[in-house]
Design a protein around this motif. Structure first.
Motif, PDB file in Angstrom:
ATOM      1  N   ASN A 121       0.576  -1.304   0.071  1.00  0.00           N
ATOM      2  CA  ASN A 121       0.081  -0.174   0.094  1.00  0.00           C
ATOM      3  C   ASN A 121       0.812   1.229   0.073  1.00  0.00           C
ATOM      4  N   PRO A 122       1.438   1.627  -1.215  1.00  0.00           N
ATOM      5  CA  PRO A 122       2.551   2.628  -1.305  1.00  0.00           C
ATOM      6  C   PRO A 122       1.717   4.142  -1.033  1.00  0.00           C
ATOM      7  N   GLN A 123       0.442   4.180  -1.199  1.00  0.00           N
ATOM      8  CA  GLN A 123      -0.007   5.534  -1.051  1.00  0.00           C
ATOM      9  C   GLN A 123      -0.420   5.706   0.829  1.00  0.00           C
ATOM     10  N   ALA A 124      -0.151   4.885   1.774  1.00  0.00           N
ATOM     11  CA  ALA A 124      -0.756   4.974   2.847  1.00  0.00           C
ATOM     12  C   ALA A 124       0.343   6.051   3.498  1.00  0.00           C
ATOM     13  N   SER A 125      -0.051   6.709   4.525  1.00  0.00           N
ATOM     14  CA  SER A 125       0.874   7.909   5.374  1.00  0.00           C
ATOM     15  C   SER A 125       1.432   7.197   6.373  1.00  0.00           C
ATOM     16  N   TYR A 126       0.816   6.052   6.937  1.00  0.00           N
ATOM     17  CA  TYR A 126       1.245   5.372   8.104  1.00  0.00           C
ATOM     18  C   TYR A 126       0.774   3.657   8.096  1.00  0.00           C
ATOM     19  N   TYR A 127       1.468   2.819   8.708  1.00  0.00           N
ATOM     20  CA  TYR A 127       1.048   1.699   8.766  1.00  0.00           C
ATOM     21  C   TYR A 127       0.947   1.105  10.394  1.00  0.00           C
ATOM     22  N   ASN A 128      -0.091   0.364  10.309  1.00  0.00           N
ATOM     23  CA  ASN A 128      -0.554  -0.216  11.822  1.00  0.00           C
ATOM     24  C   ASN A 128       0.328  -1.613  12.039  1.00  0.00           C
ATOM     25  N   VAL A 129       0.870  -1.611  12.902  1.00  0.00           N
ATOM     26  CA  VAL A 129       1.692  -2.913  13.489  1.00  0.00           C
ATOM     27  C   VAL A 129       1.048  -3.427  14.707  1.00  0.00           C
ATOM     28  N   ALA A 130       0.608  -4.592  14.695  1.00  0.00           N
ATOM     29  CA  ALA A 130       0.021  -5.095  15.921  1.00  0.00           C
ATOM     30  C   ALA A 130       1.350  -5.636  16.742  1.00  0.00           C
ATOM     31  N   VAL A 131       1.554  -5.079  18.065  1.00  0.00           N
ATOM     32  CA  VAL A 131       2.663  -5.102  18.826  1.00  0.00           C
ATOM     33  C   VAL A 131       2.463  -6.420  19.706  1.00  0.00           C
ATOM     34  N   LEU A 132       1.358  -6.371  20.379  1.00  0.00           N
ATOM     35  CA  LEU A 132       1.108  -7.440  21.279  1.00  0.00           C
ATOM     36  C   LEU A 132      -0.352  -7.808  21.316  1.00  0.00           C
ATOM     37  N   LYS A 133      -0.345  -9.185  21.295  1.00  0.00           N
ATOM     38  CA  LYS A 133      -1.637  -9.732  21.264  1.00  0.00           C
ATOM     39  C   LYS A 133      -1.493 -11.152  22.370  1.00  0.00           C
ATOM     40  N   TYR A 134      -2.568 -11.143  23.199  1.00  0.00           N
ATOM     41  CA  TYR A 134      -2.545 -12.264  24.174  1.00  0.00           C
ATOM     42  C   TYR A 134      -3.859 -12.662  24.515  1.00  0.00           C
ATOM     43  N   GLN A 135      -4.066 -13.710  25.062  1.00  0.00           N
ATOM     44  CA  GLN A 135      -5.081 -14.320  25.305  1.00  0.00           C
ATOM     45  C   GLN A 135      -5.300 -14.613  26.850  1.00  0.00           C
ATOM     46  N   VAL A 136      -6.312 -14.108  27.495  1.00  0.00           N
ATOM     47  CA  VAL A 136      -6.423 -14.224  28.958  1.00  0.00           C
ATOM     48  C   VAL A 136      -7.649 -15.318  29.306  1.00  0.00           C
ATOM     49  N   SER A 192      -7.417  -2.708  28.790  1.00  0.00           N
ATOM     50  CA  SER A 192      -7.095  -3.953  28.629  1.00  0.00           C
ATOM     51  C   SER A 192      -7.535  -4.539  29.846  1.00  0.00           C
ATOM     52  N   LEU A 193      -7.797  -5.653  29.971  1.00  0.00           N
ATOM     53  CA  LEU A 193      -8.305  -6.454  30.970  1.00  0.00           C
ATOM     54  C   LEU A 193      -7.335  -6.610  32.144  1.00  0.00           C
ATOM     55  N   SER A 194      -6.134  -7.117  31.521  1.00  0.00           N
ATOM     56  CA  SER A 194      -4.967  -7.289  32.094  1.00  0.00           C
ATOM     57  C   SER A 194      -4.172  -6.344  33.070  1.00  0.00           C
ATOM     58  N   LEU A 197       0.266   5.891  17.765  1.00  0.00           N
ATOM     59  CA  LEU A 197      -1.031   5.740  18.205  1.00  0.00           C
ATOM     60  C   LEU A 197      -0.999   4.320  18.846  1.00  0.00           C
ATOM     61  N   VAL A 198      -1.666   4.129  20.151  1.00  0.00           N
ATOM     62  CA  VAL A 198      -1.456   2.960  20.877  1.00  0.00           C
ATOM     63  C   VAL A 198      -2.947   2.477  21.130  1.00  0.00           C
ATOM     64  N   LYS A 199      -3.558   1.526  20.601  1.00  0.00           N
ATOM     65  CA  LYS A 199      -5.153   1.193  20.734  1.00  0.00           C
ATOM     66  C   LYS A 199      -5.138   0.047  21.612  1.00  0.00           C
ATOM     67  N   LYS A 200      -5.733   0.378  22.720  1.00  0.00           N
ATOM     68  CA  LYS A 200      -5.978  -1.106  23.441  1.00  0.00           C
ATOM     69  C   LYS A 200      -7.638  -1.672  23.289  1.00  0.00           C
ATOM     70  N   ARG A 201      -7.577  -2.834  23.277  1.00  0.00           N
ATOM     71  CA  ARG A 201      -8.936  -3.455  22.787  1.00  0.00           C
ATOM     72  C   ARG A 201      -9.281  -4.865  23.307  1.00  0.00           C
ATOM     73  N   PHE A 202     -10.112  -5.343  23.856  1.00  0.00           N
ATOM     74  CA  PHE A 202     -10.299  -6.645  24.103  1.00  0.00           C
ATOM     75  C   PHE A 202     -11.494  -7.044  23.553  1.00  0.00           C
ATOM     76  N   ALA A 203     -11.801  -8.399  23.163  1.00  0.00           N
ATOM     77  CA  ALA A 203     -12.876  -9.103  22.508  1.00  0.00           C
ATOM     78  C   ALA A 203     -12.983 -10.629  23.072  1.00  0.00           C
ATOM     79  N   GLN A 247     -20.637 -12.899  22.106  1.00  0.00           N
ATOM     80  CA  GLN A 247     -19.420 -12.163  21.596  1.00  0.00           C
ATOM     81  C   GLN A 247     -19.576 -10.438  21.871  1.00  0.00           C
ATOM     82  N   PHE A 248     -18.451 -10.050  22.134  1.00  0.00           N
ATOM     83  CA  PHE A 248     -18.507  -8.385  22.296  1.00  0.00           C
ATOM     84  C   PHE A 248     -17.106  -8.077  22.089  1.00  0.00           C
ATOM     85  N   VAL A 249     -17.071  -6.513  22.062  1.00  0.00           N
ATOM     86  CA  VAL A 249     -15.650  -5.906  22.080  1.00  0.00           C
ATOM     87  C   VAL A 249     -15.800  -4.809  22.819  1.00  0.00           C
TER      88      VAL A 249
END
Length: 183
Positions: free
Chosen positions: A17-32, A150-152, A167-173, A143-145
């Motif tokens: 995606n050469p037109q994008a001004s930024y790229y999202n990178v998932a840094v940490l995913k974990y399961q609780v 974060s729950l932890s 940009l740091v996004k926190k989310r649980f699902a 199911q929900f988001v």
């Protein structure tokens, strides 16, 4: 971080995606996983009653403010599979019926633990089958988001001057949480 791997990942994203001004990178995913119901953001209590060929299922739900006090739960869905012979279906509140998959679907509005009237409620369904059910009671899938926390309580920090996190996004699902009905 393995900075070389991060750089390769961002480079691949830039090629895709050469037109994008930024790229999202998932840094940490974990399961609780926890057997402590007090740690769940949505507390559930399901009950199934059978009388001859009639089945009645109810699900009480309640947001738990201790787990995620300021987080709204979004995309809340409750699925209830039914026997293929189910008829005379009644739901409160109304649910969508998927005849092909023989299931009910409730889509709930955003649930808030800080607003009792919008953080708890009851779903009910009753139906009749051609003959008395013999197997186990139906299982509800929920199911929900939740965003913004974060729950932890895990926090992420990038140390160094070459890179920054803008940009740091926190989310649980949930995956699919199955709530079995008790007889």
């Amino acid at each position: 971080f393995n900075m070389q791997a991060l750089q390769l990942h961002v480079q691949r994203e830039a090629e895709l995606n050469p037109q994008a001004s930024y790229y999202n990178v998932a840094v940490l995913k974990y399961q609780v996983s926890s057997q402590d119901p007090g740690r769940a953001p949505l507390l559930l209590s399901a009950e199934c009653q059978r009388s001859g060929t009639v089945t009645r299922v109810s699900l009480d739900y309640h947001c738990c403010p201790a787990t995620a006090p300021s987080t709204q739960l979004t995309a809340v869905q409750v699925l209830l599979p039914l026997d293929h012979t189910a008829s005379d279906l009644q739901c409160q509140p109304p649910a969508s019926w998927n005849a092909e998959e023989h299931r009910l679907l409730w889509k709930l509005p955003n649930l808030s633990p800080t607003n009792h009237s919008k953080g708890s409620g009851t779903l009910c369904a009753s139906w009749q089958c051609l003959e008395a059910p013999r197997g186990p009671p139906p299982s509800l899938a929920v199911q929900f988001v939740g965003s913004g926390t974060s729950l932890s309580g895990t926090e992420v920090e990038l140390v160094g001057s070459r890179y920054r996190m803008s940009l740091v996004k926190k989310r649980f699902a949930t995956g699919k949480y199955m709530a079995g009905c008790s007889l």
